[in-house]
Write a protein that holds these residues in place. Structure first.
Motif, PDB file in Angstrom:
ATOM      1  N   LEU A 136       0.838  -1.207   0.000  1.00 22.48           N
ATOM      2  CA  LEU A 136       0.000   0.000   0.000  1.00 22.48           C
ATOM      3  C   LEU A 136       0.872   1.256   0.000  1.00 22.48           C
ATOM      4  O   LEU A 136       0.643   2.184  -0.778  1.00 22.48           O
ATOM      5  N   LEU A 137       1.885   1.238   0.875  1.00 25.12           N
ATOM      6  CA  LEU A 137       2.783   2.404   0.931  1.00 25.12           C
ATOM      7  C   LEU A 137       3.463   2.615  -0.414  1.00 25.12           C
ATOM      8  O   LEU A 137       3.582   3.738  -0.896  1.00 25.12           O
ATOM      9  N   GLY A 138       3.892   1.491  -1.008  1.00 16.22           N
ATOM     10  CA  GLY A 138       4.620   1.575  -2.267  1.00 16.22           C
ATOM     11  C   GLY A 138       3.759   2.054  -3.424  1.00 16.22           C
ATOM     12  O   GLY A 138       4.268   2.546  -4.427  1.00 16.22           O
ATOM     13  N   THR A 139       2.456   1.911  -3.318  1.00 15.25           N
ATOM     14  CA  THR A 139       1.567   2.294  -4.415  1.00 15.25           C
ATOM     15  C   THR A 139       1.107   3.743  -4.290  1.00 15.25           C
ATOM     16  O   THR A 139       0.599   4.330  -5.238  1.00 15.25           O
ATOM     17  N   LEU A 140       1.304   4.299  -3.093  1.00 14.24           N
ATOM     18  CA  LEU A 140       0.784   5.636  -2.823  1.00 14.24           C
ATOM     19  C   LEU A 140       1.264   6.675  -3.842  1.00 14.24           C
ATOM     20  O   LEU A 140       0.463   7.303  -4.533  1.00 14.24           O
ATOM     21  N   TYR A 141       2.572   6.797  -3.940  1.00 12.60           N
ATOM     22  CA  TYR A 141       3.106   7.841  -4.818  1.00 12.60           C
ATOM     23  C   TYR A 141       2.854   7.548  -6.298  1.00 12.60           C
ATOM     24  O   TYR A 141       2.323   8.407  -7.009  1.00 12.60           O
ATOM     25  N   PRO A 142       3.196   6.328  -6.772  1.00 11.21           N
ATOM     26  CA  PRO A 142       2.894   6.041  -8.179  1.00 11.21           C
ATOM     27  C   PRO A 142       1.410   6.225  -8.494  1.00 11.21           C
ATOM     28  O   PRO A 142       1.049   6.704  -9.571  1.00 11.21           O
ATOM     29  N   GLY A 143       0.567   5.856  -7.552  1.00 10.14           N
ATOM     30  CA  GLY A 143      -0.871   5.984  -7.763  1.00 10.14           C
ATOM     31  C   GLY A 143      -1.291   7.435  -7.936  1.00 10.14           C
ATOM     32  O   GLY A 143      -2.039   7.776  -8.857  1.00 10.14           O
ATOM     33  N   LEU A 144      -0.741   8.292  -7.063  1.00 10.01           N
ATOM     34  CA  LEU A 144      -1.062   9.721  -7.171  1.00 10.01           C
ATOM     35  C   LEU A 144      -0.576  10.273  -8.505  1.00 10.01           C
ATOM     36  O   LEU A 144      -1.263  11.047  -9.175  1.00 10.01           O
ATOM     37  N   LYS A 145       0.619   9.837  -8.889  1.00 12.49           N
ATOM     38  CA  LYS A 145       1.196  10.295 -10.146  1.00 12.49           C
ATOM     39  C   LYS A 145       0.288   9.896 -11.316  1.00 12.49           C
ATOM     40  O   LYS A 145       0.014  10.692 -12.205  1.00 12.49           O
ATOM     41  N   ALA A 146      -0.188   8.654 -11.259  1.00  7.49           N
ATOM     42  CA  ALA A 146      -1.054   8.164 -12.333  1.00  7.49           C
ATOM     43  C   ALA A 146      -2.369   8.940 -12.365  1.00  7.49           C
ATOM     44  O   ALA A 146      -2.871   9.285 -13.432  1.00  7.49           O
ATOM     45  N   ALA A 147      -2.899   9.202 -11.179  1.00 10.70           N
ATOM     46  CA  ALA A 147      -4.199   9.864 -11.120  1.00 10.70           C
ATOM     47  C   ALA A 147      -4.111  11.279 -11.667  1.00 10.70           C
ATOM     48  O   ALA A 147      -5.051  11.783 -12.278  1.00 10.70           O
ATOM     49  N   LYS A 148      -2.956  11.907 -11.465  1.00  9.49           N
ATOM     50  CA  LYS A 148      -2.800  13.294 -11.891  1.00  9.49           C
ATOM     51  C   LYS A 148      -2.431  13.415 -13.363  1.00  9.49           C
ATOM     52  O   LYS A 148      -2.498  14.492 -13.937  1.00  9.49           O
ATOM     53  N   GLN A 149      -2.001  12.306 -13.930  1.00  9.52           N
ATOM     54  CA  GLN A 149      -1.486  12.330 -15.292  1.00  9.52           C
ATOM     55  C   GLN A 149      -2.480  12.944 -16.285  1.00  9.52           C
ATOM     56  O   GLN A 149      -3.676  12.707 -16.210  1.00  9.52           O
ATOM     57  N   ASP A 150      -1.935  13.709 -17.197  1.00 11.12           N
ATOM     58  CA  ASP A 150      -2.762  14.394 -18.189  1.00 11.12           C
ATOM     59  C   ASP A 150      -3.080  13.440 -19.346  1.00 11.12           C
ATOM     60  O   ASP A 150      -2.193  12.902 -19.988  1.00 11.12           O
ATOM     61  N   ALA A 151      -4.357  13.241 -19.591  1.00  9.22           N
ATOM     62  CA  ALA A 151      -4.758  12.280 -20.618  1.00  9.22           C
ATOM     63  C   ALA A 151      -4.259  12.670 -22.009  1.00  9.22           C
ATOM     64  O   ALA A 151      -3.846  11.824 -22.795  1.00  9.22           O
TER      65      ALA A 151
END
Ligand code: ATP
Ligand code: MG
Lengths: 229, 365
Positions: free
Chosen positions: B343-358
């Protein structure tokens, strides 16, 4: 007066890259009626894709009014734009843009899943699949399909949720002549048969000829309509 | 549908998926092995203490259990004295000399200690014959590849293995008490005395009596002594285990982080596609989370399987030094540890993915 699907007035879009500002759209006025098939042509950098992205809710406009299916895009929040992409518009891109790890069927299903639609697809859609020539290819992954097949899957995915507006950016850009005409025939059929409103961006005059109307863009503006012959 | 996507994504990059699972498995194995060793070794020590066959342990108040120390605070004249006390049927003194952890050398009166323990069972060889004779238990013999007649060097002396006894009684290595007293310059002195009482119902009374008569000594029932051999009675051990758990969470975290981070970078376009289809940032983070939790789950299962492997290795190679117990009550904890790392390891990559510009994602070449 026919009902309008798209009403754009004084639309501008500024891209800011550090200190540099690029004016991609400089005051676009455009109306597209429900059930219309419009082609947008113009030189590279004229702002076609920017218009496409704004219409599809992928990026917010800077100023002007854009009404899509009666809704003001300028007023939408991020979440509302996400919803717009879910239900109101369908996208077809030049590079097919299928999910490589899923089969054709799963690629179509995931669009329905995201839109919150469950159960079997309707009969009309089944017929469309047949018409697209995809019925036998549904369990293949994109890697195992030709460019033409992939683009037909992308079209099927774009229309599976019955969007009010189908947006296509250079849908034949990567296809050979034969596959291009297949895809274009298909778009025209969707328009004729199902009254699907379509906005298609293209470089190719032959492709543009499939549309009811051709809109020319240059330097972020719509060129005045050439006089009717 | 989403599960399908998650599984296909994991199958799409088998090497990365495999490495992530292995890394998580490694950290889970680390935890289970350390916990298993601490439990196993304590349990083994406890069993050996119990195997002495005594009801009461008599020792100096400064002595601590678990470690023999090199100390010999008691006068061996206490042994015959204690034997004359009411209800005490037998007393046996031992001198315990610590060697390299976790081994120690026991100086015993073979006849008495054996009788108290209900007999040391010889697998091979027999009792002491000479001063330089040593008796070892089967684990020590297996670990050091000793046979009757083998030579062992301990305390700057060569010893001859005279007998090999069954494990689980008193200690691993025994020499004659006077010999060890001599060698360690403790003539006439011993570490502790084991006492046997005529009836279990008399134990408490005898302890009370001894405490009253010999207030300067530590008198404990064997039950009390055995209760010291548990992880919660040894604070340093608890801290040590927590440190290992922390390290494992960190390892799991780093690998899941790298795995998910590269997954997000690699899937820039796919994330863009999902966004164009109307997927919300939460939807995309949800996919990544499921993916990493699945990795964590598979890693934890693999790690549990591996812990049987490390147990086998310890048993095959150093049965006398390390005993690993399989502790199923730690399996859910190990799973939680793996999930926490994931869970900790997914936090940052997940945020990065969510913010990514389509748009940028889709115009990627
Ligand atoms: N994300 C962006 N950031 C900054 N500038 C951008 C961005 N997207 C487009 N532009 C700029 O906006 C202008 C219009 O670009 P756009 O992609 O809309 O043109 P186009 O008509 O689609 O061109 P093409 O035919 O090459 O696809 C160009 O000058 C382009 O460099
Ligand atoms: Mg473009």
């Amino acid at each position: 007066m026919t009902e309008q699907m798209v009403e754009i007035k004084g639309l501008t879009k500024l891209y800011r890259q550090g200190d540099v500002e690029v004016s991609a759209l400089r005051g676009v006025d455009l109306q597209i009626a429900k059930g219309e098939f419009v082609a947008i042509v113009g030189p590279s950098g004229s702002g076609k894709s920017t218009l496409f992205n704004i219409l599809g809710g992928l990026t917010p406009p800077t100023a002007g009014t854009v009404r899509l299916a009666g809704r003001d895009l300028l007023a939408l929040s991020e979440g509302e734009r996400t919803n717009l992409r879910k239900k109101t518009v369908g996208f077809v891109f030049q590079k097919y843009n299928l999910l490589p790890t899923l089969t054709a069927k799963e690629n179509i299903d995931i669009a329905r899943y995201i839109a919150g639609v469950n159960g079997e697809t309707d009969a009309q859609f089944q017929e469309t699949l047949k018409f697209l020539g995809l019925s036998s290819r549904l369990n293949h992954k994109p890697r195992a399909m030709s460019g033409g097949e992939q683009q037909r899957v992308a079209i099927a995915r774009a229309i599976v949720n019955h969007p009010a507006l189908l947006l296509a950016d250079e849908p034949t850009g990567n296809l050979d002549t034969e596959n291009s005409s297949l895809v274009l025939d298909l778009l025209r059929d969707l328009n004729r048969r199902l009254h699907q409103t379509i906005v298609m961006i293209t470089h190719n005059p032959e492709a543009a000829a499939y549309a009811d109307r051709i809109v020319h863009m240059r330097d972020g503006r719509i060129e005045p309509q050439p006089a009717l012959l | 549908m989403v599960n399908q996507l998650v599984i296909e994504n994991l199958k799409h990059r088998p090497v990365r998926t495999g490495l992530s699972i292995l890394a998580i498995a490694f950290s889970v194995t680390l935890v289970l092995t350390i916990v298993g060793l601490s439990d196993g070794m304590l349990e083994e020590s406890r069993d050996r203490a119990r195997g002495a066959g005594a009801d009461i342990v008599f020792r100096s108040p400064t002595a601590s259990f678990g470690t023999g120390g090199g100390s010999a605070p008691l006068n061996q004249k206490l042994v015959p004295f204690l034997e004359t006390q009411p209800h005490i049927t037998m007393a046996a003194g031992v001198l315990i000399h610590s060697l390299q952890f976790p081994n120690s050398l026991h100086g015993i009166d073979l006849e008495r200690s054996s009788r108290m323990a209900g007999g040391l069972r010889f697998i091979d060889g027999g009792p002491f014959q000479q001063e330089s004779d040593i008796i070892v238990d089967e684990y020590y013999a297996r670990e050091k590849k000793l046979k009757v007649g083998s030579k062992v060097a301990l305390l700057n002396r060569d010893w001859t293995v005279r007998g090999i006894v069954e494990s689980g009684k008193l200690g691993r290595m025994f020499v004659q008490l006077p010999v060890l007293q001599d060698l360690t310059s403790n003539p006439g002195r011993i570490t502790q005395i084991y006492l046997k009482v005529d009836q279990p119902s008399n134990i408490a009374a005898v302890v009370a009596d001894l405490k009253a008569k010999q207030p300067d000594y530590g008198v404990n029932t064997m039950e009390e002594v055995l209760s010291f051999f548990s992880a919660d009675k040894i604070p340093q051990l608890g801290i040590f285990i927590n440190v290992i758990v922390g390290i494992s969470v960190a390892i799991g975290f780093v690998f899941v982080f790298l795995s998910m981070y590269t997954a997000v970078l690699e899937r820039t376009r796919e994330i863009g596609i999902l966004k164009a289809l109307g997927a919300s940032p939460g939807f995309i983070v949800g996919i990544l989370l499921r993916e990493s939790l699945l990795l964590a789950f598979l890693g934890a299962i693999t790690g549990i399987a591996f812990s049987f492997g490390t147990r086998y290795l310890f048993l095959a190679m150093i049965p006398a030094s390390m005993q690993q117990k399989i502790s199923p009550e730690w399996w859910p904890k190990a799973l939680l540890i793996a999930m926490a790392g994931a869970l900790l390891g997914t936090l940052y990559p997940g945020l990065k993915a969510a913010k990514q510009d389509a748009i940028e994602a889709l115009s990627y070449d």
